[in-house]
Design a protein around this motif. Structure first.
Motif, PDB file in Angstrom:
ATOM      1  N   TYR A  30       0.867  -0.947   0.175  1.00 40.27           N
ATOM      2  CA  TYR A  30       0.005  -0.499  -0.259  1.00 40.27           C
ATOM      3  C   TYR A  30       0.493   0.884  -0.017  1.00 40.27           C
ATOM      4  O   TYR A  30       1.494   1.408   0.587  1.00 40.27           O
ATOM      5  N   ILE A  31       0.399   1.922  -0.754  1.00 41.38           N
ATOM      6  CA  ILE A  31       1.461   3.412  -0.888  1.00 41.38           C
ATOM      7  C   ILE A  31       0.520   4.786  -0.683  1.00 41.38           C
ATOM      8  O   ILE A  31      -0.139   4.366  -1.462  1.00 41.38           O
ATOM      9  N   CYS A  32       0.541   5.446   0.251  1.00 37.14           N
ATOM     10  CA  CYS A  32       0.332   6.361   0.180  1.00 37.14           C
ATOM     11  C   CYS A  32       0.570   7.961  -0.197  1.00 37.14           C
ATOM     12  O   CYS A  32       1.650   8.216   0.078  1.00 37.14           O
ATOM     13  N   TYR A  33      -0.308   8.509  -1.309  1.00 34.19           N
ATOM     14  CA  TYR A  33       0.708   9.260  -1.821  1.00 34.19           C
ATOM     15  C   TYR A  33       0.220  10.774  -0.978  1.00 34.19           C
ATOM     16  O   TYR A  33      -1.706  10.898  -0.542  1.00 34.19           O
ATOM     17  N   THR A  34       0.248  11.636  -0.708  1.00 32.72           N
ATOM     18  CA  THR A  34       0.786  12.699   0.181  1.00 32.72           C
ATOM     19  C   THR A  34       0.823  14.199  -0.072  1.00 32.72           C
ATOM     20  O   THR A  34       2.231  14.456  -0.865  1.00 32.72           O
ATOM     21  N   ARG A  35       0.605  15.067   0.401  1.00 37.44           N
ATOM     22  CA  ARG A  35       1.009  16.169   0.493  1.00 37.44           C
ATOM     23  C   ARG A  35       2.395  17.223   0.999  1.00 37.44           C
ATOM     24  O   ARG A  35       2.829  17.082   1.230  1.00 37.44           O
ATOM     25  N   SER A  36       1.830  16.226   2.041  1.00 35.26           N
ATOM     26  CA  SER A  36       3.257  16.682   3.327  1.00 35.26           C
ATOM     27  C   SER A  36       3.653  14.750   4.089  1.00 35.26           C
ATOM     28  O   SER A  36       2.452  14.267   4.335  1.00 35.26           O
ATOM     29  N   TYR A  37       4.568  15.475   5.010  1.00 31.54           N
ATOM     30  CA  TYR A  37       4.629  14.080   5.034  1.00 31.54           C
ATOM     31  C   TYR A  37       4.344  14.175   7.022  1.00 31.54           C
ATOM     32  O   TYR A  37       5.475  13.685   7.877  1.00 31.54           O
ATOM     33  N   GLU A  38       4.489  15.525   7.288  1.00 31.95           N
ATOM     34  CA  GLU A  38       3.633  15.447   8.168  1.00 31.95           C
ATOM     35  C   GLU A  38       2.469  14.787   9.229  1.00 31.95           C
ATOM     36  O   GLU A  38       1.612  14.681   8.619  1.00 31.95           O
ATOM     37  N   VAL A  39       2.995  13.675  10.275  1.00 33.01           N
ATOM     38  CA  VAL A  39       2.189  13.469  11.482  1.00 33.01           C
ATOM     39  C   VAL A  39       0.869  13.833  11.808  1.00 33.01           C
ATOM     40  O   VAL A  39       1.527  14.473  13.290  1.00 33.01           O
ATOM     41  N   ASP A  40      -0.441  13.481  11.280  1.00 34.13           N
ATOM     42  CA  ASP A  40      -1.290  13.719  12.680  1.00 34.13           C
ATOM     43  C   ASP A  40      -2.249  13.086  11.800  1.00 34.13           C
ATOM     44  O   ASP A  40      -2.560  11.779  11.206  1.00 34.13           O
ATOM     45  N   SER A  41      -3.789  13.077  12.132  1.00 34.39           N
ATOM     46  CA  SER A  41      -4.615  12.435  12.520  1.00 34.39           C
ATOM     47  C   SER A  41      -5.206  12.317  10.696  1.00 34.39           C
ATOM     48  O   SER A  41      -6.284  11.488  11.022  1.00 34.39           O
ATOM     49  N   ALA A  42      -5.378  13.684  10.858  1.00 39.15           N
ATOM     50  CA  ALA A  42      -6.048  13.947   9.111  1.00 39.15           C
ATOM     51  C   ALA A  42      -4.703  12.540   8.399  1.00 39.15           C
ATOM     52  O   ALA A  42      -5.033  12.053   7.214  1.00 39.15           O
ATOM     53  N   SER A  43      -3.061  13.390   8.193  1.00 42.63           N
ATOM     54  CA  SER A  43      -2.631  12.280   7.228  1.00 42.63           C
ATOM     55  C   SER A  43      -2.085  10.628   7.517  1.00 42.63           C
ATOM     56  O   SER A  43      -1.913   9.632   6.259  1.00 42.63           O
ATOM     57  N   VAL A  44      -2.543  10.224   8.701  1.00 40.57           N
ATOM     58  CA  VAL A  44      -2.520   8.951   8.622  1.00 40.57           C
ATOM     59  C   VAL A  44      -3.844   7.776   9.044  1.00 40.57           C
ATOM     60  O   VAL A  44      -4.237   7.151   9.245  1.00 40.57           O
ATOM     61  N   LYS A  45      -5.293   8.646   7.903  1.00 36.66           N
ATOM     62  CA  LYS A  45      -6.394   8.306   8.639  1.00 36.66           C
ATOM     63  C   LYS A  45      -6.528   7.139   7.613  1.00 36.66           C
ATOM     64  O   LYS A  45      -7.175   6.445   8.297  1.00 36.66           O
ATOM     65  N   LEU A  46      -6.556   7.074   6.042  1.00 36.01           N
ATOM     66  CA  LEU A  46      -5.894   6.375   5.592  1.00 36.01           C
ATOM     67  C   LEU A  46      -5.776   5.219   6.236  1.00 36.01           C
ATOM     68  O   LEU A  46      -5.982   4.143   5.845  1.00 36.01           O
ATOM     69  N   PHE A  47      -4.172   4.683   6.619  1.00 36.49           N
ATOM     70  CA  PHE A  47      -3.605   3.641   6.916  1.00 36.49           C
ATOM     71  C   PHE A  47      -4.805   3.269   8.475  1.00 36.49           C
ATOM     72  O   PHE A  47      -4.777   2.181   8.947  1.00 36.49           O
ATOM     73  N   GLN A  48      -5.371   3.724   9.249  1.00 33.60           N
ATOM     74  CA  GLN A  48      -5.532   3.769  10.224  1.00 33.60           C
ATOM     75  C   GLN A  48      -7.259   3.397   9.511  1.00 33.60           C
ATOM     76  O   GLN A  48      -7.364   2.183  10.600  1.00 33.60           O
ATOM     77  N   GLN A  49      -7.858   3.040   8.404  1.00 30.97           N
ATOM     78  CA  GLN A  49      -9.277   2.874   8.349  1.00 30.97           C
ATOM     79  C   GLN A  49      -8.731   1.452   7.562  1.00 30.97           C
ATOM     80  O   GLN A  49      -9.762   0.550   8.191  1.00 30.97           O
ATOM     81  N   LEU A  50      -7.489   1.314   6.674  1.00 35.65           N
ATOM     82  CA  LEU A  50      -7.046   0.013   6.060  1.00 35.65           C
ATOM     83  C   LEU A  50      -6.954  -1.517   7.149  1.00 35.65           C
ATOM     84  O   LEU A  50      -6.955  -2.132   7.379  1.00 35.65           O
ATOM     85  N   PHE A  51      -6.440  -0.484   8.704  1.00 36.43           N
ATOM     86  CA  PHE A  51      -5.719  -1.496   9.522  1.00 36.43           C
ATOM     87  C   PHE A  51      -7.082  -1.605  10.304  1.00 36.43           C
ATOM     88  O   PHE A  51      -6.904  -3.290  11.261  1.00 36.43           O
ATOM     89  N   SER A  52      -8.179  -0.965  10.707  1.00 34.74           N
ATOM     90  CA  SER A  52      -9.534  -1.215  11.028  1.00 34.74           C
ATOM     91  C   SER A  52     -10.327  -2.503  10.787  1.00 34.74           C
ATOM     92  O   SER A  52     -11.122  -3.091  11.192  1.00 34.74           O
ATOM     93  N   LYS A  53      -9.591  -2.915   8.859  1.00 33.27           N
ATOM     94  CA  LYS A  53      -9.939  -3.660   8.029  1.00 33.27           C
ATOM     95  C   LYS A  53      -9.812  -5.019   8.391  1.00 33.27           C
ATOM     96  O   LYS A  53     -10.475  -6.232   7.751  1.00 33.27           O
TER      97      LYS A  53
END
Lengths: 260, 270
Positions: free
Chosen positions: A209-232
């Motif tokens: 899984y590759i996450c394309y993003t505008r910034s590598y700043e780690v916050d709840s918004a930027s990692v949301k997709l990974f959280q959703q992924l692992f919740s499944k």
């Protein structure tokens, strides 16, 4: 080559690696390399628990930040992968480079965090070093990230999201892939590609899984997709309350995509 | 019960070419694209694969090749994984085709070349065609006036290939050159045949010569830029040599070439 305002066009790989561009001016195969061999510590021969359900490989600042903030406490590493030290190299010893490490998250889940200091040229060596663990895994998941400016599109898209996830999988990966497939002409390079290639060759089910993003700043918004992924996924790896206070990447470490 | 694992490995113990289908490569011609100027050779192989649609039969795993993965470059509908170095096979045309999508690291290139030549012999592959781009600016005065395509062949390859003999004679009889043909034997000073910009072309050709494998380097003088015309010329001359398509065929580009020169412009610019 055409360029477009705001778009970062990476240097073309073309034929050459470094300054040695032709076999007539060849670097002999026994000449010193520009990168170091890797070694695993504490010992190359180790005991491992019985077959594991998941070997998770994490590469890139955003994914590493996600793991630090959102995953269960990983404890101490069961193995570390470092560059081999050449005898007498004081400067090498003084230079502190972060290790790659393997952790046991659950009894049947291992996590491998790749050091950001690893060169792309060390991808083969690194993959071979972690291959004994992958051979015993039922599946491998690779997480990586890239700036959205590196994402190639073939036609103009309105309202492109700031962050999105794409996936590539081995031919024998039969579990559900939780995002869209990475389209041509986009590619993934380096260690994540090395691990996926190895899994394809040795028929270990794997998905990247590759996450394309505008910034590598780690916050709840930027990692949301990974959280959703692992919740499944059927692995309970997420903390109930993520902790974003221990910020791994912020400030000047996050490079702009506007300037080279 | 604990499992013993060992993270040490020896490169010689690692298989380099993994053929995952049951195919017989005996008597085939190997097409090998050298990662070289303009990526002309790799583009040519993309055109070749799009034209004859060979079966993907294997993958290559070696430290000389930088890992790279992506979707299927030859189809918009398939979801098959593509890696940085793959092996294709066409039973109809008795061709084995390598496609390499990332740079070859010079430090590991000799081992890479040695192991491929070993593999060629083990599989009784008949001969090899190395495709390559070479730097346009290295042409001397006589070469500038001449054709931009050149064959450098071993004597053993020329003996197997009447077409190459005819191409060489063509220059003498008609005065019109579509290509130049140079025959090189193992004793020739390699410095006399320049393949500057050709990546591992010379190294591989020399290894084949020394190993008794009939080989030819089919090279195109070119520069960096839009190298699609160079790739088409390489394919056309490859077809002249091996005759796998009509001489006036159209070479279709694969879907992966879309966006080769960057993303489309934002509408908001206008």
């Amino acid at each position: 080559m055409a360029t477009y305002f705001g778009e970062v066009v990476e240097q073309s790989s073309r034929a050459f690696w470094g300054d040695q561009c032709d076999s007539e001016d060849d670097v002999h195969s026994d000449s010193p390399t520009n990168w170091r061999k890797l070694e695993v510590s504490p010992s190359p021969t180790q005991l491992m628990s019985s077959r594991i359900k998941l070997f998770l490989v994490v590469h890139g600042p955003l994914t590493e930040g996600f793991v630090e903030a959102c995953f269960l406490d990983k404890g101490v590493p069961i193995a570390e992968i470092n560059e081999a030290e050449t005898e007498g190299e004081e400067s090498f010893r003084r230079r502190k480079r972060k290790s790659s490490a393997i952790y046991s998250l659950l009894s049947d889940v291992l996590l491998c965090i790749c050091s950001s200091h690893l060169d792309m040229a060390q991808s083969f060596d690194f993959t071979e070093k972690i291959s004994p663990w992958m051979k015993n895994a039922e599946q491998v998941i690779i997480l990586t990230c890239s700036y959205i400016s590196g994402y190639h599109i073939t036609r103009h898209q309105d309202d492109s999201p700031d962050t999105f996830l794409k996936a590539l999988k081995t031919d024998n990966f039969s579990s559900l892939v939780l995002s869209e497939t990475l389209e041509q002409p986009n590619t993934v390079k380096g260690i994540p590609a090395g691990v996926l290639t190895w899994c394809q060759i040795f028929e270990i089910p794997a998905v990247l899984y590759i996450c394309y993003t505008r910034s590598y700043e780690v916050d709840s918004a930027s990692v949301k997709l990974f959280q959703q992924l692992f919740s499944k996924l059927p692995f309970k790896l997420l903390k109930e309350k993520p902790n974003f206070t221990n910020r791994l990447y912020s400030g000047p470490e996050i490079s702009s995509t506007l300037y080279m | 019960m604990g499992l013993q694992i060992d993270t040490r490995y020896s490169l010689q113990d690692i298989d380099m070419i993994h053929i995952q289908e049951n195919v017989n490569l005996k008597g085939c011609t190997l097409i090998f694209p050298s990662v070289s100027v303009g990526n002309a050779a790799q583009l040519a192989v993309d055109l070749l694969i799009t034209k004859i649609k060979p079966q993907k039969v294997g993958l290559i795993w070696h430290p000389a090749i930088m890992p790279l993965v992506g979707g299927d470059p030859y189809s918009l509908n398939e979801t098959a994984l593509t890696t940085s170095a793959e092996v294709f096979y066409s039973g109809q045309w008795k061709l084995v085709i390598f496609q390499i999508r990332s740079p070859i690291m010079q430090e590991a290139s000799q081992d890479f070349v040695d192991r491929i030549t070993e593999w060629i012999k083990e599989n009784y592959i008949d001969k090899i065609v190395i495709l390559s781009g070479i730097f346009d600016y290295t042409r001397n005065d006589s070469e500038i006036a001449g054709p931009s395509v050149k064959f450098v062949a071993s004597r053993t390859f020329r003996e197997k290939c009447d077409v190459l003999q005819r191409l060489g004679d063509q220059t003498a009889t008609s005065g019109y050159q579509t290509c130049s043909v140079v025959i090189c034997d193992g004793s020739q000073d390699p410095k006399k045949i320049s393949m500057y910009g050709g990546g591992i072309s010379w190294k591989f050709f020399n290894a084949c010569n020394v190993g008794g494998i009939p080989a030819v380097v089919l090279m195109k003088y070119c520069s960096e830029g839009d190298n699609i015309p160079d790739a088409i010329l390489l394919c056309t001359h490859l077809n002249t040599l091996l005759n796998f398509a009509p001489s006036d065929c159209n070479w279709e580009s694969p879907p992966s070439w879309t966006g080769m020169f960057g993303n489309p412009p934002q509408h908001g610019l206008y």
